[in-house]
Write an enzyme that holds these catalytic residues in place. Structure first.
Site, PDB file in Angstrom:
ATOM      1  N   ASP A 303       0.911  -0.643  -0.094  1.00 22.54           N
ATOM      2  CA  ASP A 303      -0.301  -0.180   0.162  1.00 22.54           C
ATOM      3  C   ASP A 303       0.815   0.691  -0.019  1.00 22.54           C
ATOM      4  O   ASP A 303       1.969   0.898  -0.216  1.00 22.54           O
ATOM      5  CB  ASP A 303      -1.033   0.081   0.907  1.00 22.54           C
ATOM      6  CG  ASP A 303      -2.426   0.688   1.255  1.00 22.54           C
ATOM      7  OD1 ASP A 303      -2.284   1.505   0.138  1.00 22.54           O
ATOM      8  OD2 ASP A 303      -3.698   0.475   1.733  1.00 22.54           O
TER       9      ASP A 303
HETATM   10  C1  BGC Z   1      -4.920   3.724   0.295  1.00 15.39           C
HETATM   11  C2  BGC Z   1      -5.282   2.233  -0.700  1.00 15.39           C
HETATM   12  C3  BGC Z   1      -5.041   3.157  -1.812  1.00 15.39           C
HETATM   13  C4  BGC Z   1      -4.153   3.767  -1.966  1.00 15.39           C
HETATM   14  C5  BGC Z   1      -3.791   4.423  -3.537  1.00 15.39           C
HETATM   15  C6  BGC Z   1      -3.843   3.718  -0.105  1.00 15.39           C
HETATM   16  O1  BGC Z   1      -3.640   5.205   0.882  1.00 15.39           O
HETATM   17  O2  BGC Z   1      -4.956   2.816   1.529  1.00 15.39           O
HETATM   18  O3  BGC Z   1      -6.730   2.124  -0.606  1.00 15.39           O
HETATM   19  O4  BGC Z   1      -5.646   2.392  -3.534  1.00 15.39           O
HETATM   20  O5  BGC Z   1      -3.552   4.868  -1.219  1.00 15.39           O
HETATM   21  O6  BGC Z   1      -4.376   5.704  -3.276  1.00 15.39           O
END
Ligand code: BGC
Length: 761
Positions: A303
């Protein structure tokens, strides 16, 4: 010079191999099974890559193009687009996420395939959580439909619009079971129940990916956040998860597994630690379980800066250490931290990371790009005209309206206040969500716009015979009182026959990093509700919310309550369809509404304890709180219709279920009301005695049946041994002979009809 020649030939060979593969009948089969095939040209390519290029292939960054909601949600650390283009030319990027449209994608892809040494196409990712331009209900709302097929269809439209606008890879579905309503991200997922969550996870993967990865109407799904992100202590986002392996396997892992089984070929590691080991550095989770036990063949991405965050977790000493730990645990690709391209080449040179492991990850990523058709035609999803021509088609908006009304849950309807008449009554729409286009689409919308969303007032005015019979008054802001607002609202209520009170949470109150310690309505709105209730006018509460709430006072006591979540582009029309009876509500709660916030985490499938309280009576020294039972105000599965539904005539095919056989249970479900209804008939079981204690109830199946006025139907379910499996003492699936309760019921806490059977050896 030499490298350039070789790479051109390699690209040609790649195209030839890709074409042969495309023609092969095995392709569809492999795709369906979640198989990843690594064609020969990918191996060739890996053989030609420098360590820096390999690390670049494993590095994903936020788009530096700038602008849009995406940039606000996830600000790129360096928003210098020319610099990002140069990184593309240097082979330092595998792709970008949350960029802004097909034009940006074209510029970047051109740099990648024309100006980089190996001409490897970029992959464009995005968070298309509940729609691209046409916005559908937030995922939790959509789960209320208890219709996985609906989720497949909305996912399909989302893919059609987004893949048409240059997006190859979607950071969805979010498969985190959420049993604590304080957690803000429950809104993105499948609710509290693992079976329901699993069915929706699989449906969404099917909708996103379709049956042909190469199609520019589909894209790659990413099962996230792996794993147990929703089990954060106290519902605090990013917080620690400390969990038994049994609960992990039996509850939290199931929807992810369902997503992989449906064919998702990418996974995102979650931010949280699990019992002391951050998921991003968790070899057991990402390698032993995911690849070893489950046979996952796709690739894993961290993530957003999840690898780097292991430093703050206290699990890695610095960026280099974090890159090594994440990579060796099984994270193939690093999102946003840049740690892989910074450190992986050196980690290989020093022998701390085997080059063969690096090659395996690069191969997976290139194979995914190949499966998406990017080597054959890097521009297959990039088309500025198509980006516009596919956007918000009437048929897509129709799916949004349908999914919107199917996501609404009628919690209460005393005296059949609903549906409202279309004429002859004055209606006061009161509350911060009565008018205006704010807070309709819901959290996690990157490309949709408020300006396209239908407000409640617009929807209601379109539904009634006389537009002048409607008056709309704000009364209060979401979290702030308006001077004189309550007086205006009370005056409007007094002048009306019926009040529709549109209150709840703003879309910013749920979603990432939006945990709430107290899941009640903000005080200014509660004050508004109390004042309006004093007028004595009948009140229909239309709740806006990203979680189950603890309702209080006049809101809880209102004769009619609709849970409407965030319904997206067609919000006002969908709500009006239900308010005025064009559609008889059929939604059911995917998350229990507690009596009080302090019950969290509350979920229906809890254990009995050694001292169960005889609800609704309050007994001393029993498992209950002072003053209230530990039950739900509105439990999982609850939802009324405009019909009058009764359950009767429980029948079972025999007293016992042999290990290799099946048993059939049925109930008669009757609509004695004056309106048609769709009833979600639910089957629950309880295993009375086990070597491991079992939940008070577990959902095993459900069916949505349409019943005309006066119609009655026998609804039958079949149970087999495998439906009764649980994770036993050895943490492996098992069943034990003994007595089982079985209910066919309208919710997890309703009696419905009940019987028992014996599972025999
Ligand atoms: C979130 C994810 C997301 C990623 C990219 C993160 O902060 O936890 O769910 O896909 O950002 O935007």
């Amino acid at each position: 010079m030499l490298d350039t020649r070789i790479s051109r030939r390699a690209a040609l060979m790649g195209a030839g191999a890709a074409a042969a593969w495309l023609a092969s009948p095995a392709r569809a089969l492999l795709q369906a099974a979640g198989r990843m095939e690594v064609p020969g040209f990918v191996n060739d390519l890996v053989g030609r890559m420098t360590l820096e290029e390999k690390a670049g292939q494993l590095s994903l960054m936020a788009s530096a193009w700038g602008g849009g909601a995406a940039a606000a949600l996830n600000p790129p650390s360096d928003s210098n687009f020319p610099k990002q283009l140069e990184e593309t030319r240097q082979g330092q990027l595998t792709g970008v996420f949350n960029g802004n449209g097909a034009r940006m994608a074209r510029i970047m892809q051109t740099a990648a395939v024309k100006e980089s040494r190996l001409k490897i196409p970029l992959i464009f990712a995005a968070d298309i959580i509940h729609g691209h331009r046409t916005i559908f209900p937030v995922p939790l709302a959509e789960v209320s439909s208890f219709e996985p097929e609906l989720a497949r269809r909305t996912a399909e439209v989302a893919a059609f619009e987004a893949a048409g606008a240059g997006i190859d890879w979607n950071f969805a579905p979010m498969c985190d079971v959420a049993r604590d309503q304080r957690w803000g991200r429950g809104v993105e997922g499948g609710g509290e129940d693992p079976l329901l969550g699993s069915l929706f996870a699989a449906a969404r993967v099917h909708g996103f990916q379709g049956s042909d990865f190469k199609s520019n109407e589909h894209f790659l799904a990413c099962v996230k956040h792996f794993a147990a992100y929703g089990a954060a202590e106290a519902g605090l986002d990013y917080n620690t998860v400390d969990i038994s392996e049994r609960t992990l396997r039996e509850v939290y892992l199931r929807p992810y597994k369902a997503g992989f089984d449906a064919g998702a070929l990418s996974a995102m590691a979650s931010f949280n630690e699990i019992s002391g080991i951050p998921a991003t550095g968790n070899h057991w989770l990402l390698t032993d379980l995911l690849r070893g036990e489950w046979g996952f063949q796709g690739f894993v991405v961290s993530d957003y800066t999840g690898d780097e965050e292991m430093i703050k977790h206290g699990y890695a000493k610095d960026g280099r250490d974090a890159a090594r730990i994440a990579f060796l645990a099984g994270v193939d690709m690093s999102m946003q931290s840049g740690l892989y391209r910074m450190y992986l080449p050196d980690l290989v040179r020093s022998g701390e990371v085997p080059e063969a492991t690096l090659n395996t990850s690069v191969r997976r990523v290139l194979a995914a790009k190949h499966m998406l058709g990017l080597f054959e035609d890097p521009f297959r999803r990039i088309d500025e005209k198509r980006e516009k021509s596919r956007s918000m088609l009437p048929r897509s908006r129709a799916v949004a309206r349908e999914s919107g009304r199917k996501s609404i849950v009628l919690l209460k309807n005393e005296g059949d206040l609903l549906p409202l008449p279309r004429s002859g009554k004055k209606i006061a729409l009161i509350g911060p969500f009565a008018s205006g286009q704010h807070d309709l689409v819901g959290p996690w919308v990157v490309y949709g716009s408020d300006a396209n969303a239908v407000s409640l007032e617009t929807g209601v005015r379109a539904a009634v015979a006389d537009k002048n019979s409607i008056i709309a008054v704000e009364g209060s802001k979401v979290e702030q009182a308006i001077p004189g607002g309550i007086d205006q609202a009370v005056a409007a209520a007094q002048a009306a026959d019926i009040v529709v009170l549109a209150i709840g949470e703003s879309q910013g109150m749920s979603g990432e990093a939006q945990s709430r310690a107290d899941i009640v309505l903000p005080k200014p709105q509660q004050d508004l509700a109390e004042a309006v209730a004093k007028t004595g006018k009948p009140i229909v509460v239309v709740l806006k919310h990203g979680r189950a709430l603890a309702l209080e006072g006049a809101v809880k006591d209102a004769p009619a309550i609709l849970a409407t979540w965030f319904l997206g582009t067609e919000t006002g029309n969908s709500i009006a369809d239900v308010l005025f009876g064009a559609y008889s509500p059929s939604g059911r709660l995917p998350a229990s509404f507690p009596h009080l916030s302090g019950q969290q985490p509350y979920f229906y499938a809890h254990k009995t304890t050694g001292r169960p309280n005889p609800d609704p009576k309050l007994d001393d020294y029993k498992a209950r709180f002072r003053g209230i039972t530990n039950t739900a105000l509105y439990p999982f599965g609850h939802g009324l219709t405009y019909g009058k539904i009764a359950y009767s005539d429980f029948a079972i095919s025999g007293p016992s279920l042999p290990m290799t056989g099946e048993i059939s249970v049925s109930a008669r479900v009757t609509n004695s009301g004056k309106r048609a209804a769709e009833e979600v008939v639910q089957l629950y079981i309880h295993d009375r005695v086990g070597s491991v204690t079992r939940p008070v109830r577990e959902l095993k199946a459900f069916r949505k049946v349409k019943l005309e006025p006066g119609q009655s139907e026998v609804v039958r379910f079949t149970l087999k041994r495998d439906d009764l499996l649980f994770y036993g003492v050895a943490n492996t699936p098992t069943v034990e002979p003994g007595t089982f309760d079985v209910w066919i019921a309208p919710s997890a806490e309703a009696e419905g009809v009940h019987g028992t059977f014996e599972l025999t050896a």
